[in-house]
Design an enzyme around this catalytic site. Structure first.
Site, mmCIF file in Angstrom:
data_model
loop_
_atom_site.group_PDB
_atom_site.id
_atom_site.type_symbol
_atom_site.label_atom_id
_atom_site.label_comp_id
_atom_site.label_asym_id
_atom_site.label_seq_id
_atom_site.Cartn_x
_atom_site.Cartn_y
_atom_site.Cartn_z
ATOM 1 N N CYS A 344 4.787 -4.801 0.066
ATOM 2 C CA CYS A 344 4.341 -4.027 1.258
ATOM 3 C C CYS A 344 5.578 -3.964 2.170
ATOM 4 O O CYS A 344 5.999 -3.193 2.929
ATOM 5 C CB CYS A 344 3.058 -4.561 1.663
ATOM 6 S SG CYS A 344 1.882 -5.192 0.541
ATOM 7 N N ARG A 373 2.892 -14.767 -7.777
ATOM 8 C CA ARG A 373 2.002 -15.305 -6.993
ATOM 9 C C ARG A 373 1.773 -16.651 -7.834
ATOM 10 O O ARG A 373 1.324 -16.492 -9.078
ATOM 11 C CB ARG A 373 0.812 -14.366 -6.782
ATOM 12 C CG ARG A 373 1.037 -13.285 -6.072
ATOM 13 C CD ARG A 373 0.049 -12.503 -5.762
ATOM 14 N NE ARG A 373 0.351 -11.185 -5.320
ATOM 15 C CZ ARG A 373 -0.731 -9.963 -5.144
ATOM 16 N NH1 ARG A 373 -1.732 -10.148 -5.504
ATOM 17 N NH2 ARG A 373 0.087 -8.958 -4.694
ATOM 18 N N GLN A 391 3.129 -4.837 -10.202
ATOM 19 C CA GLN A 391 2.234 -3.984 -9.647
ATOM 20 C C GLN A 391 2.872 -2.485 -9.464
ATOM 21 O O GLN A 391 3.936 -1.784 -9.352
ATOM 22 C CB GLN A 391 1.934 -4.193 -8.196
ATOM 23 C CG GLN A 391 1.261 -5.444 -7.947
ATOM 24 C CD GLN A 391 1.032 -5.593 -6.492
ATOM 25 O OE1 GLN A 391 2.011 -5.839 -5.525
ATOM 26 N NE2 GLN A 391 -0.340 -5.749 -6.071
ATOM 27 N N ASP A 393 2.849 -0.101 -7.409
ATOM 28 C CA ASP A 393 2.288 0.124 -6.069
ATOM 29 C C ASP A 393 2.608 1.216 -5.256
ATOM 30 O O ASP A 393 3.790 1.743 -5.571
ATOM 31 C CB ASP A 393 3.105 -1.215 -5.390
ATOM 32 C CG ASP A 393 2.239 -1.995 -4.172
ATOM 33 O OD1 ASP A 393 1.289 -1.445 -3.716
ATOM 34 O OD2 ASP A 393 2.621 -2.896 -3.938
ATOM 35 N N HIS A 395 2.627 2.783 -1.017
ATOM 36 C CA HIS A 395 2.255 2.813 0.379
ATOM 37 C C HIS A 395 2.288 4.059 1.071
ATOM 38 O O HIS A 395 3.343 4.541 0.840
ATOM 39 C CB HIS A 395 3.072 1.503 1.265
ATOM 40 C CG HIS A 395 2.846 0.123 0.516
ATOM 41 N ND1 HIS A 395 3.608 -0.343 -0.361
ATOM 42 C CD2 HIS A 395 1.773 -0.572 0.804
ATOM 43 C CE1 HIS A 395 3.107 -1.581 -0.856
ATOM 44 N NE2 HIS A 395 2.025 -1.737 -0.019
ATOM 45 N N LYS A 474 -11.708 -0.783 2.125
ATOM 46 C CA LYS A 474 -11.115 -0.326 0.961
ATOM 47 C C LYS A 474 -12.156 0.166 -0.111
ATOM 48 O O LYS A 474 -13.209 0.097 -0.002
ATOM 49 C CB LYS A 474 -10.266 -1.791 0.343
ATOM 50 C CG LYS A 474 -11.463 -2.637 -0.017
ATOM 51 C CD LYS A 474 -10.723 -3.896 -0.879
ATOM 52 C CE LYS A 474 -11.590 -4.697 -1.369
ATOM 53 N NZ LYS A 474 -11.069 -6.026 -2.082
ATOM 54 N N HIS A 520 -2.485 1.044 1.411
ATOM 55 C CA HIS A 520 -1.888 0.393 0.188
ATOM 56 C C HIS A 520 -2.572 0.999 -0.998
ATOM 57 O O HIS A 520 -3.837 1.127 -0.929
ATOM 58 C CB HIS A 520 -2.335 -1.151 0.126
ATOM 59 C CG HIS A 520 -1.768 -1.878 1.376
ATOM 60 N ND1 HIS A 520 -0.555 -2.795 1.396
ATOM 61 C CD2 HIS A 520 -1.932 -2.003 2.548
ATOM 62 C CE1 HIS A 520 -0.384 -3.345 2.644
ATOM 63 N NE2 HIS A 520 -1.505 -2.940 3.253
HETATM 64 ZN ZN LIG Z 1 0.859 -3.250 0.016
#
Ligand SMILES: [Zn+2]
Ligand SMILES: [Zn+2]
Length: 657
Positions: A344, A373, A391, A393, A395, A474, A520
């Site tokens: 992010c 992580r 991910q 991912d 945004h 979410k 996200h």
């Molecule tokens: Zn994010």
């Protein structure tokens, strides 16, 4: 005689005599409920059925049908397991025995004896005997902790003593198993409960497996022997569980991963770090190709970002204050860096790299971003629980008036994508918690937008009231695989926090500066976990468009190899993954191997096929499909691949009788 007032789940009140218990309450409502009751909740906390009721509390009666019931049953079953083990092995000392998602376990130290599968049968028989006695679970508050500690130590129960000592100031309790005939305790454990009224409620149980486990999960401590088990209120439920377990074991992605040479985790690399072998890399490549194409079509811009960033970045984003223990820190040239746990902040900085006008929005940034992580080594599991993962991912930055449309777009994207894999899913919407950041009006608009989008695509969903993160509501998508298990997958998360922390702005039509709304979003979640899920969902038999090898060509003898190679080359030319099995083996053997390797199609080539310019087609799942000209096979195959399996190869009539 004085009375107490209790509040029932529907809000109504009931008077009961002083000293009434949950059982009294159940009896006062009806004989059926009195029989079915196994526990109660007092102000939402699960307690024993025979707990005396204080005045003015909310009480709910728990029966086998309630979600809390299974834990109570399994916790009680664990006591019976421990009692049985100590009856058969008097030298055994007991550790902990909690309920878990799939049942329960108990840890034992048994001097000079290692439990065997045969022991498990004997223990099961002893448990059945105890259960048939209808032993009563009785709670006992420890008033003299030191006396009890001495008693435990004298009996050699050092683990139990340690536990009791640790909780000595927390009103520790013991639970006795009481023989209903003699009314005498026959067994006891330090435990805070709650438990079933008696053992007769345990209708079905099974001991599942043995393992070693360190006391309190610490490898510096003693290694104990763990017995895994499960129990249910109903024999049918146990049978269904055992059947699903067997099916799950067959599909275990770690096992299929080895069989089909898909991935490995090597000691030299480290735990939770996946090596994608060529076969699985092909599958990932197909998924990524689809992913990239669809993002372009839907107006996303794709970016790349580094794997590390200065610690300062994570100070601004706030991660160092609440996420530090999950991050991998580095030090380079006296400067602190962190291996990125999230993508992010990078995307936020790309947004911030220039002044954005209201006309530039929405800005949709996507990345297949690899993150790291820290997870404890004990919780890692194949590809589904790892330390490094990619991910898918994205945004999105938009104006408040664009929010509903952006959310709809994301939900359609997720829906379209997951349908490709023949998976159904469950949807959960989590809304504003008590403590939150951002404006109430935007929260309301966001939650409304999330609901409208779900309704628009006819998705049913569960609402988890107040369960959202403090920075935004979410939606979670949970995949349901072929045997009914659910897996965490896509998420859409609104964020009213990061734009503030990074000072994001856009210039509105009136020239004023405003804060954009940030979303996200992941679809697969993590490529690693999604691949693990796919392996189990398809049991390794991937649909043709994903299969590492799509066509295996099997020449019957040497003289057919040349033509086989011509076909293979023609398929490769069309980007079909094809190979010739040139080994000097019988055709039966070759078919069997190709079947075991789960290739979707086999083309068999012998004299008959060469003469008639055809190929005999064999499908992994449908067997012999007959023969047809090679070009016709190729055309149909390309259609099947292009349609992601919507169109399968069919052979109307065999080319030759
Ligand atoms: Zn994010
Ligand atoms: Zn217990």
């Amino acid at each position: 005689m004085s009375e107490i007032t209790i509040i029932l789940p529907d809000g109504s009140q009931k008077q009961l005599p002083q000293g009434a218990t949950g059982k009294t309450l159940a009896e006062s409502i009806g004989a059926g409920l009195a029989k079915a009751a196994i526990a109660i909740t007092l102000n939402d906390e699960v307690r024993d059925l025979n707990t005396p009721l204080p005045d003015h509390v909310k009480v709910r009666i728990i029966t086998a049908k309630d979600p809390e019931a299974l834990d109570v049953l399994r916790h009680s079953s664990a006591h019976i397991l421990a009692q049985a083990v100590q009856t058969l092995f008097p030298q055994a000392k007991i550790g902990n025995g909690p309920p878990i998602e799939t049942g329960f376990y108990y840890d034992f130290e048994i001097p000079n004896h290692k439990l065997t599968p045969e022991d498990l049968e004997k223990i099961e028989a002893e448990m059945a005997r105890i259960i048939s006695e209808g032993q009563v679970f009785q709670r006992y508050e420890v008033t003299d902790v030191d006396a009890k500690l001495q008693e435990f130590m004298a009996a050699g129960e050092k683990y139990k003593a340690q536990n009791l000592n640790q909780y000595r100031n927390d009103h520790p309790t013991l639970y006795y198993c009481v023989d209903p005939n003699s009314q005498k305790p026959v067994w006891q454990d330090f435990c805070k409960g709650p438990h079933l009224p008696d053992t007769s409620f345990i209708k079905a149980f099974k001991l599942l497996s043995l393992a070693g486990a360190y006391w309190h999960g610490d490898e510096k401590n003693e290694m104990l022997q763990r017995v895994y088990a499960t129990s249910f209120f109903d024999k049918k439920e146990l049978d269904a569980f055992l059947q699903q377990r067997e099916e799950a074991e067959k599909r275990d992605h770690r096992r299929i991963g080895k069989q089909l040479d898909l991935f490995s985790i090597e000691d030299e690399v480290g735990p939770g770090l996946i090596l994608w072998h060529p076969n699985l890399a092909v599958i990932r490549e197909e998924i990524e190709n689809y992913w990239r194409k669809e993002h372009r079509k839907r107006g996303y811009d794709l970016v790349y970002c580094p794997h590390i960033a200065k610690k300062d970045l994570w100070n601004i984003s706030g991660h160092t204050s609440f996420y530090m223990e999950n991050m991998f820190p580095l030090e380079v040239d006296g400067q602190d860096y962190i291996l990125k746990p999230m993508n992010c902040p990078f995307h936020v900085l790309i947004y911030k790299s220039q002044l954005r006008s209201y006309r530039d929005l929405p800005l949709r940034l996507g990345e297949l971003g690899t993150v790291y992580r820290y997870e404890k080594s004990g919780v890692m599991h194949g590809m589904t629980r790892v330390r490094g993962f990619t991910q898918d991912d994205a945004h999105l930055f938009c104006r408040p008036d664009q929010l509903t449309e952006e959310i709809s777009g994301i939900i359609k994207f997720i829906d379209d994508t997951l349908k490709l894999f023949n998976m159904t899913f469950e949807v959960e919407l989590s809304t504003r918690p008590e403590k939150y950041v951002g404006e109430l009006a935007i929260w309301d608009k966001a939650e409304q937008g999330l609901k409208e989008a779900l309704d628009l695509y006819g998705l049913t969903y569960e609402i988890n009231e107040g369960d959202g993160a403090f920075y935004g509501p979410k939606i979670d998508f949970k995949l349901k695989d072929a045997i009914g298990r659910t897996w965490q997958c896509a998420t859409v998360q609104l964020d009213f926090n990061l734009p503030e922390r990074f000072g994001l702005k856009y210039q509105d039509s009136d020239g004023s500066h405003k804060v954009p709304v940030m979303l996200h979003r992941v679809i697969f979640g993590s490529m690693e976990r999604f691949a693990g899920t796919l392996i189990e969902h398809f049991s390794g038999a991937f649909p043709t468009w994903l299969s590492p090898l799509q066509v295996m060509i099997l020449p019957i003898s040497d003289r057919h190899v040349e033509q086989a190679k011509i076909y293979a080359a023609a398929l490769l030319e069309e980007e079909v993954r094809a190979k010739v099995d040139e080994r000097n083996e019988g055709i039966g053997h070759k078919i069997r191997d190709a079947q075991l390797e789960k290739h979707p199609y086999m083309l068999i080539l012998g004299d008959k096929e060469l003469e008639s310019n055809t190929v005999s087609v064999r499908s992994r799942s449908r067997g012999d499909l007959g023969s047809l000209p090679f070009e016709a096979f190729q055309t149909q195959l390309l259609q099947e691949i292009k349609s992601h399996g919507q169109k399968e190869i069919t052979i109307a009539e065999p080319a030759k009788a």
